[in-house]
Design an enzyme around this catalytic site. Structure first.
Site, mmCIF file in Angstrom:
data_model
loop_
_atom_site.group_PDB
_atom_site.id
_atom_site.type_symbol
_atom_site.label_atom_id
_atom_site.label_comp_id
_atom_site.label_asym_id
_atom_site.label_seq_id
_atom_site.Cartn_x
_atom_site.Cartn_y
_atom_site.Cartn_z
ATOM 1 N N LYS A 1 -12.736 -35.214 -7.308
ATOM 2 C CA LYS A 1 -13.640 -33.320 -6.452
ATOM 3 C C LYS A 1 -13.118 -32.730 -8.342
ATOM 4 O O LYS A 1 -12.407 -31.362 -7.603
ATOM 5 C CB LYS A 1 -14.504 -33.170 -6.021
ATOM 6 C CG LYS A 1 -15.916 -32.476 -5.688
ATOM 7 C CD LYS A 1 -15.926 -31.449 -7.087
ATOM 8 C CE LYS A 1 -16.073 -30.389 -5.813
ATOM 9 N NZ LYS A 1 -15.769 -29.057 -6.817
ATOM 10 N N CYS B 1 -2.039 -19.985 -10.089
ATOM 11 C CA CYS B 1 -1.044 -19.915 -8.405
ATOM 12 C C CYS B 1 0.127 -19.258 -7.785
ATOM 13 O O CYS B 1 -0.313 -18.714 -7.010
ATOM 14 C CB CYS B 1 -1.661 -20.458 -7.659
ATOM 15 S SG CYS B 1 -0.265 -22.233 -8.210
ATOM 16 N N GLU C 1 -2.331 -26.799 -1.327
ATOM 17 C CA GLU C 1 -1.996 -26.607 -1.759
ATOM 18 C C GLU C 1 -2.766 -24.555 -2.459
ATOM 19 O O GLU C 1 -3.698 -25.239 -3.183
ATOM 20 C CB GLU C 1 -1.624 -26.433 -3.386
ATOM 21 C CG GLU C 1 -0.261 -28.143 -3.347
ATOM 22 C CD GLU C 1 1.228 -27.236 -3.010
ATOM 23 O OE1 GLU C 1 1.409 -26.008 -2.953
ATOM 24 O OE2 GLU C 1 1.525 -28.406 -2.416
HETATM 25 P P1 NAD Z 1 -11.596 -22.859 -5.440
HETATM 26 O O1 NAD Z 1 -10.361 -22.887 -3.607
HETATM 27 O O2 NAD Z 1 -12.790 -21.736 -5.331
HETATM 28 O O3 NAD Z 1 -12.003 -24.239 -5.832
HETATM 29 C C1 NAD Z 1 -11.044 -24.977 -5.941
HETATM 30 C C2 NAD Z 1 -12.402 -26.727 -5.067
HETATM 31 O O4 NAD Z 1 -12.332 -26.683 -4.109
HETATM 32 C C3 NAD Z 1 -13.468 -26.453 -6.733
HETATM 33 O O5 NAD Z 1 -13.271 -27.918 -7.041
HETATM 34 C C4 NAD Z 1 -14.602 -26.046 -5.744
HETATM 35 O O6 NAD Z 1 -15.430 -26.902 -5.945
HETATM 36 C C5 NAD Z 1 -14.568 -27.056 -4.711
HETATM 37 N N1 NAD Z 1 -15.302 -25.925 -3.544
HETATM 38 C C6 NAD Z 1 -15.472 -24.273 -3.444
HETATM 39 N N2 NAD Z 1 -15.639 -24.197 -2.309
HETATM 40 C C7 NAD Z 1 -15.776 -25.255 -1.582
HETATM 41 C C8 NAD Z 1 -16.299 -25.334 -0.313
HETATM 42 N N3 NAD Z 1 -16.851 -24.711 0.139
HETATM 43 N N4 NAD Z 1 -15.864 -26.541 0.760
HETATM 44 C C9 NAD Z 1 -15.718 -27.912 -0.571
HETATM 45 N N5 NAD Z 1 -15.253 -27.815 -1.728
HETATM 46 C C10 NAD Z 1 -14.838 -26.632 -2.722
HETATM 47 O O7 NAD Z 1 -10.592 -22.191 -6.334
HETATM 48 P P2 NAD Z 1 -10.205 -22.262 -7.624
HETATM 49 O O8 NAD Z 1 -11.524 -20.458 -7.786
HETATM 50 O O9 NAD Z 1 -10.947 -23.241 -8.419
HETATM 51 O O10 NAD Z 1 -9.296 -22.195 -7.779
HETATM 52 C C11 NAD Z 1 -8.273 -20.761 -8.242
HETATM 53 C C12 NAD Z 1 -7.638 -20.890 -6.516
HETATM 54 O O11 NAD Z 1 -7.163 -21.758 -6.734
HETATM 55 C C13 NAD Z 1 -6.428 -19.674 -5.982
HETATM 56 O O12 NAD Z 1 -6.606 -18.820 -5.605
HETATM 57 C C14 NAD Z 1 -5.472 -20.168 -7.054
HETATM 58 O O13 NAD Z 1 -4.362 -19.534 -6.243
HETATM 59 C C15 NAD Z 1 -5.401 -21.395 -6.394
HETATM 60 N N6 NAD Z 1 -4.852 -22.466 -6.845
HETATM 61 C C16 NAD Z 1 -3.441 -23.058 -6.170
HETATM 62 C C17 NAD Z 1 -1.935 -23.413 -6.912
HETATM 63 C C18 NAD Z 1 -1.540 -24.877 -6.082
HETATM 64 O O14 NAD Z 1 -0.368 -25.346 -6.295
HETATM 65 N N7 NAD Z 1 -1.189 -23.326 -4.820
HETATM 66 C C19 NAD Z 1 -2.717 -24.190 -8.078
HETATM 67 C C20 NAD Z 1 -4.235 -24.384 -9.173
HETATM 68 C C21 NAD Z 1 -4.519 -23.164 -8.303
#
Ligand code: NAD
Length: 492
Positions: A186, A297, A262
């Site tokens: 997804k 991140c 992550e």
């Molecule tokens: P996000 O958490 O908003 O979304 C990530 C994914 O989760 C997307 O596919 C989104 O559609 C899905 N999602 C959102 N709400 C959901 C819900 N209620 N239920 C199920 N799925 C849901 O994150 P983002 O804005 O896409 O990305 C930024 C974040 O990702 C930052 O916090 C960043 O630190 C983190 N990140 C972490 C790493 C790591 O390896 N630690 C790497 C890249 C990004």
């Protein structure tokens, strides 16, 4: 290097298909939404809004592929298919790079030199790993033998963010597929196009239908349906800490599937006055926050500087930030593009407004409109930031650096560790004892010494505390997608 005219032509030639890929086919769904580009401000495609029915179909297809094809194939056949996919990524590099650039705004020079070749290399690494992991035969009493193997777990749900659309997907797919699982992926709603194209390339590479299904849609609908699904065995997630916690709940509400997270970070970069090369440290410090628009991140968003070099070091980092070329990311000279969308640009602008009330603005701070898109934020540096201010505590996920002074090593460590996150940290010092002492004391999954954000495909990546648990990359990632299975034979 290919120039802007080339990339404009590639972009103009793209006709992205936004329909989900389930069981080897593009499927029509009841609802679609526009996938807006932060580069052009226009819709790139109508993208499927997958609901429970589509997620059910995708999981059933992946289950069938696990039971009947991928899970039963020889190691050699799986390796060949994964290697083919790696090659196809390279053969379609321009298209995949342009899709990610248009979807989320990263500079084309990064997409072509990091995201696309990095994705191909990771797939190759795991393809090669398939037949190089061995089980164990522990000591047992005479007349007994116990065989301990790592076996695939079944259907993996992978939910990924938008900051590295292709590469984050590959971080999950590589080890999950190599271990013999099948995957329902997804992608983020902001950046689904390269994942959808990847599903087509997987079929072309010889992966049977259902090995990789891609369901698109909103997190709270499509992502939640995958998280709550009773026939998904493992859920691997990269994204925000807030959403990561939802997946723990989804697991408890459904089949107790394994969950690997992550999540976010607020990584500190500690600069001691005994640093060997202050100019190099400043160059790396700027890169560590401004790379990928700060949408990383592990971005080193807190710069902790020993007070005796504070003014000099801040000026050097500013000089590095001044060199950043903010502009249309399809231009080969651009080093910083727009943020992923207007929502994110607005969020970052709010943090900047908050910083302006309490800290000293050293540079940047403005939201700009370029080629009709208002998703651009200047590289921004705040000095005299109090460690407890929200710009020093919350993950901004944009090009905003908080400079925080310290006087002693203990104080620096205390400030660095005073965070809900523990993903990464960096330390700059010419003193070997201090390098060991401080890196031991920092509570982070990766501590980089005299460099920033050190990363390698054979090195585990992930965090402590609310940055999540489990590791991506390296052979350790295979552990997340396998279970230990014992066969104990009593033969006397
Ligand atoms: P996000 O958490 O908003 O979304 C990530 C994914 O989760 C997307 O596919 C989104 O559609 C899905 N999602 C959102 N709400 C959901 C819900 N209620 N239920 C199920 N799925 C849901 O994150 P983002 O804005 O896409 O990305 C930024 C974040 O990702 C930052 O916090 C960043 O630190 C983190 N990140 C972490 C790493 C790591 O390896 N630690 C790497 C890249 C990004």
């Amino acid at each position: 290097m290919k120039n802007r005219a080339h990339w404009d032509a590639v972009a103009a030639g793209l006709k992205p298909d936004g329909r989900a890929v389930i069981n080897g086919k593009r499927v029509d769904t009841a609802n679609y939404s526009d996938d807006f580009s932060p580069v052009t401000g226009t819709s790139l495609a109508q993208v499927s809004e997958c609901g429970v029915a589509e997620v059910d179909a995708a999981v059933a297809s992946s289950r069938a592929a696990f039971n009947n094809s991928w899970g039963r194939m020889s190691h050699g056949a799986r390796k060949t298919a994964m290697t083919n996919l790696s090659n196809l990524i390279l053969q379609n590099a321009d298209e995949l790079a342009a899709l990610d650039v248009l979807d989320m705004g990263k500079p084309i020079s990064d997409a072509t030199t990091i995201d696309v070749p990095g994705s191909a290399a990771i797939l190759n690494f795991y393809a090669e790993a398939i037949d190089k992991v061995a089980g164990e035969i522990p000591t047992t009493d005479p007349g007994n033998v116990a065989l301990v193997r790592r076996v695939p777990l079944g259907v993996v749900g992978a939910v990924v963010p938008w900051n590295y659309p292709l590469e984050m997907a590959i971080w999950k797919l590589g080890p999950a597929l190599a271990a013999g699982n099948t995957v329902v992926l997804k992608p983020a709603e902001q950046s689904p196009l390269s994942a959808l194209r990847l599903a087509e390339l997987a079929l072309e590479a010889g992966m049977p239908e259902g090995v990789l299904n891609v369901v698109t849609g909103q997190g709270e609908v499509t992502g939640a349906a995958l998280g709550r699904h009773n026939d998904v065995d493992v859920l691997t997630f990269t994204g925000s800490t807030q959403v990561g916690k939802f997946f723990l709940e989804y697991s408890g509400q459904s089949n107790m599937k394994q969950v690997w997270l992550e999540c976010g970070g607020k990584s500190p970069n500690l600069i001691f006055a005994d640093v060997d090369n202050i100019h190099e440290a400043a160059e790396f410090a700027a890169r560590a926050i401004f790379f990928n628009q700060g949408e990383v991140c592990s971005a080193n968003s807190r710069l902790l500087v020993e007070r005796s070099i504070l003014d000099e070091f801040t000026a050097l980092v500013k000089a590095q930030a001044d060199k950043i070329v903010l502009g249309n990311p399809l231009d080969e000279n651009t080093t910083m593009g727009p943020l992923v969308d207007r929502t994110q640009a607005g969020r970052v602008a709010e943090f900047i407004a908050s910083g302006n009330t309490s800290s000293r603005l050293v540079r940047g701070g403005n939201r700009l409109t370029i080629d009709g898109s208002d998703c651009y934020i200047e590289p921004t540096i705040f000095a005299d930031v109090a460690p407890n201010h929200e710009i020093a505590r919350e993950e901004i996920f944009g090009p905003v650096l908080s400079v925080i002074p310290f006087d002693t090593e203990d104080e620096a460590i205390a400030i660095a560790n005073d965070s809900i996150y523990g993903l990464a940290a960096s330390v700059w010092t010419g003193n070997l004892k201090r390098a060991h002492r401080v890196s031991d004391a920092l509570h982070a999954g990766t501590v980089s010494v005299n460099t920033v954000d050190a990363l390698g495909l054979n090195i585990p990546f992930g965090g402590f505390k609310q940055s999540g648990f489990g590791r991506d990359l390296s052979l350790h990632a295979l552990e997340k997608f396998t279970g230990l299975k014992t066969t104990w034979i009593r033969y006397e």
